[in-house]
Design a protein around this motif. Structure first.
Motif, PDB file in Angstrom:
ATOM      1  N   HIS A  27       0.843  -1.199   0.000  1.00 16.41           N
ATOM      2  CA  HIS A  27       0.000   0.000   0.000  1.00 16.41           C
ATOM      3  C   HIS A  27       0.879   1.250   0.000  1.00 16.41           C
ATOM      4  CE1 HIS A  27       0.827  -1.149   4.167  1.00 16.41           C
ATOM      5  NE2 HIS A  27       0.793   0.149   4.442  1.00 16.41           N
ATOM      6  N   GLU A  28       0.264   2.361  -0.404  1.00 18.95           N
ATOM      7  CA  GLU A  28       0.917   3.660  -0.382  1.00 18.95           C
ATOM      8  C   GLU A  28      -0.062   4.673   0.194  1.00 18.95           C
ATOM      9  OE1 GLU A  28       1.848   4.715  -4.416  1.00 18.95           O
ATOM     10  OE2 GLU A  28      -0.241   4.615  -5.057  1.00 18.95           O
ATOM     11  N   GLN A  29       0.467   5.826   0.604  1.00 18.63           N
ATOM     12  CA  GLN A  29      -0.388   6.850   1.208  1.00 18.63           C
ATOM     13  C   GLN A  29      -0.006   8.213   0.649  1.00 18.63           C
ATOM     14  OE1 GLN A  29      -1.368   6.703   5.493  1.00 18.63           O
ATOM     15  NE2 GLN A  29      -0.345   8.676   5.630  1.00 18.63           N
ATOM     16  N   MET A  30      -1.014   8.993   0.307  1.00 22.23           N
ATOM     17  CA  MET A  30      -0.831  10.349  -0.186  1.00 22.23           C
ATOM     18  C   MET A  30      -1.623  11.290   0.717  1.00 22.23           C
ATOM     19  SD  MET A  30      -0.753   7.900  -2.738  1.00 22.23           S
ATOM     20  CE  MET A  30      -2.472   7.616  -2.894  1.00 22.23           C
ATOM     21  N   MET A  31      -0.948  12.239   1.310  1.00 22.55           N
ATOM     22  CA  MET A  31      -1.614  13.184   2.202  1.00 22.55           C
ATOM     23  C   MET A  31      -2.114  14.394   1.405  1.00 22.55           C
ATOM     24  SD  MET A  31      -1.489  11.660   5.085  1.00 22.55           S
ATOM     25  CE  MET A  31      -2.132  12.947   6.169  1.00 22.55           C
ATOM     26  N   ALA A  32      -3.366  14.777   1.625  1.00 25.67           N
ATOM     27  CA  ALA A  32      -3.916  16.007   1.056  1.00 25.67           C
ATOM     28  C   ALA A  32      -3.658  17.154   2.023  1.00 25.67           C
ATOM     29  CB  ALA A  32      -5.413  15.852   0.806  1.00 25.67           C
ATOM     30  N   GLU A  33      -3.732  16.849   3.307  1.00 16.98           N
ATOM     31  CA  GLU A  33      -3.477  17.805   4.385  1.00 16.98           C
ATOM     32  C   GLU A  33      -2.551  17.112   5.373  1.00 16.98           C
ATOM     33  OE1 GLU A  33      -5.903  19.720   8.156  1.00 16.98           O
ATOM     34  OE2 GLU A  33      -7.029  18.986   6.430  1.00 16.98           O
ATOM     35  N   PRO A  34      -1.365  17.687   5.670  1.00 19.23           N
ATOM     36  CA  PRO A  34      -0.440  17.037   6.595  1.00 19.23           C
ATOM     37  C   PRO A  34      -1.103  16.720   7.929  1.00 19.23           C
ATOM     38  CG  PRO A  34       0.598  18.927   5.565  1.00 19.23           C
ATOM     39  CD  PRO A  34      -0.867  18.971   5.195  1.00 19.23           C
ATOM     40  N   GLY A  35      -0.624  15.672   8.564  1.00 15.22           N
ATOM     41  CA  GLY A  35      -1.194  15.267   9.836  1.00 15.22           C
ATOM     42  C   GLY A  35      -0.257  14.395  10.624  1.00 15.22           C
ATOM     43  N   GLU A  36      -0.828  13.457  11.351  1.00 17.32           N
ATOM     44  CA  GLU A  36      -0.049  12.525  12.166  1.00 17.32           C
ATOM     45  C   GLU A  36      -0.720  11.162  12.116  1.00 17.32           C
ATOM     46  OE1 GLU A  36       2.024  12.321  16.517  1.00 17.32           O
ATOM     47  OE2 GLU A  36       0.001  13.150  16.430  1.00 17.32           O
ATOM     48  N   ASP A  37       0.094  10.121  11.924  1.00 19.98           N
ATOM     49  CA  ASP A  37      -0.393   8.746  11.926  1.00 19.98           C
ATOM     50  C   ASP A  37       0.094   8.022  13.164  1.00 19.98           C
ATOM     51  OD1 ASP A  37      -1.554   9.117   9.456  1.00 19.98           O
ATOM     52  OD2 ASP A  37      -0.027   8.003   8.344  1.00 19.98           O
TER      53      ASP A  37
END
Length: 133
Positions: free
Chosen positions: A72-82
């Motif tokens: 899987h991959e992840q693309m952030m639209a708005e920075p955050g925290e995981d």
């Protein structure tokens, strides 16, 4: 070995392996883990795509669960925290368990606190170090 989804969850032994939290900014390339990965999006918005083509949008407070071995991959639209947790399992997941699934934002403060507590058991890792683990 159980051959149904309910049988799997009745008979499988799940074990907590590790947890961590990290800033989620930009793009995290395609990768996979040998364990279930539970990603609690404490802040930020974006989407994830698995190797099977499933695209899931996530919002702050939402959770994405990947079955073991699902790239899987992840693309952030708005920075955050995981907040990420790896959970091992003694049985292979049955085919009817989706490779990735989204749980809408958790309204239950106890569940959010439990995820964050588990992630606090290990120091924060950089994205490059996460991939190495």
């Amino acid at each position: 070995m159980p051959n149904t989804l309910s049988g799997f969850f009745l008979h499988a032994t799940l074990t907590f392996e590790r947890g961590w939290r990290h800033p989620a900014v930009g793009y995290c390339g395609m990768h996979a883990h040998p364990a279930f990965e539970i990603v609690y999006h404490a802040a930020g918005t974006g989407r994830t795509r698995d190797a099977f083509g499933t695209v899931l949008e996530f919002a702050p407070g939402g959770v994405v669960v990947y079955r073991p071995g699902t790239a899987h991959e992840q693309m952030m639209a708005e920075p955050g925290e995981d907040v990420c947790l790896h959970v091992g399992c003694d049985l292979p997941p049955p085919p009817e368990l989706a490779p990735s699934l989204y749980v809408p934002p958790l309204a239950d403060a106890w569940r959010r606190a439990e995820i964050e507590r588990l992630a606090a058991d290990r120091p924060a890792l950089t994205p490059a170090r996460q991939l190495a683990d």
